[in-house]
Scaffold this motif. Structure first.
Motif: not given
Length: 310
Positions: A221-224, A145-162
């Motif tokens: 956290v998962c191995q992947r 969806e970001l690519a479809a909007a032609d939006f490439k961020p400099d960084a992505v912040v996200l929460a991590v659980g598993g």
């Protein structure tokens, strides 16, 4: 049509002003079941249904169970969700409201997961909350969806659980050739299995979860996700419960959206202008959502967290 929706991508003046970099938000809190989980779980459930499975069985701390229950209702499939005793009454009610069978078992998710596995019959499909390639493929659509909007961020912040969201986002970044876009992985102290794993160079199994951000409550956290953090630029950042909860309450005022402490961990980095965000001009924060608590609970937890750190 997929079960998840194409969510808004918006700039945040409030977060940009507070944190320095230009902050953009991917509002996955607006998914039909309230969290990003529907991307991966919806894809998994549709795939499993096409394979002839007749029932979905899941283990969850809350949001994954809500997503499986929603997917099952949309696909006219019976669902059984096993949650631990730590799952809030609000989350339990949301799972039941989707028509799923709910079983409460065990003090922690690991125990609920073991029971869920034991319930599987020949025609049942197990839907894992974070550790499954089908989930990662579904979560990777966020980057599409970001690519479809032609939006490439400099960084992505996200929460991590598993680590399911991290694995999916990195998969999406790699698919679009954005291997130079770092991921900043936010966790709360007391649920920081990735941070401890990266520090020690091996997957760490936490003794227990002490954070109120129970959606981040995977003891390992998962191995992947751990493997991807070795080959893709991943920065770890840990915040306190008080910081995550403060971010949730400020986010309600600033953007009129209720999210839970897991999401607040990612938002807290932007509100604080955290060192992990320095050096970037345009940062995307995944507002992953979460519906397992009420506003009253957020306020109660926040007051308790402030007293604890005083």
């Amino acid at each position: 049509m997929p079960l998840h929706t194409f969510t808004p991508l918006i700039p945040s003046h409030a977060l940009s002003h507070a944190g320095g970099p230009e902050i953009w938000l991917k509002l996955d809190a607006l998914q039909p079941c309230g969290s990003f989980k529907l991307r991966g779980i919806g894809h998994a459930c549709e795939t499993l249904a096409r394979q002839g499975k007749k029932r979905f069985v899941a283990s969850s701390g809350g949001n994954a169970g809500i997503a499986v229950a929603y997917a099952g209702r949309q696909l006219s499939m019976p669902v059984t969700v096993v949650v631990p005793q730590t799952t809030t009454e609000h989350a339990r009610a949301l799972i039941r409201a989707q028509g799923a069978e709910l079983i409460v078992h065990g003090a922690v998710w690991d125990e609920a997961n073991a029971l869920a596995q034991s319930l599987l019959g020949a025609e049942d499909a197990f839907v894992h909350p974070f550790d499954d390639p089908l989930l990662w493929t579904g979560h990777s659509t966020l980057v599409d969806e970001l690519a479809a909007a032609d939006f490439k961020p400099d960084a992505v912040v996200l929460a991590v659980g598993g680590g399911g969201l991290l694995a999916g986002v990195v998969q999406g970044l790699e698919r679009h050739g954005w291997t130079d876009v770092p991921v900043i992985a936010a966790e709360t102290a007391g649920a920081d299995s990735l941070a401890q794993s990266l520090a020690q160079g091996r997957r760490v199994l936490l003794d227990r979860i002490t954070s109120v951000a129970t959606s981040l409550g995977a003891r390992q956290v998962c191995q992947r996700a751990f493997d991807l953090a070795q080959v893709h630029p991943v920065r770890s950042a840990v915040v306190t419960d008080a910081q995550a909860l403060d971010a949730c309450l400020r986010f309600i005022d600033d953007h009129r959206l209720h999210v839970e402490p897991a999401c607040g961990a990612a938002l807290a980095l932007a509100y604080a202008g955290a060192p992990a965000l320095q050096g970037f001009k345009r940062v995307l924060v995944v507002a992953c959502g979460g519906t397992t608590n009420t506003l009253e609970q957020l306020r109660t937890w926040h007051a308790a967290a402030l007293r604890a750190q005083a």
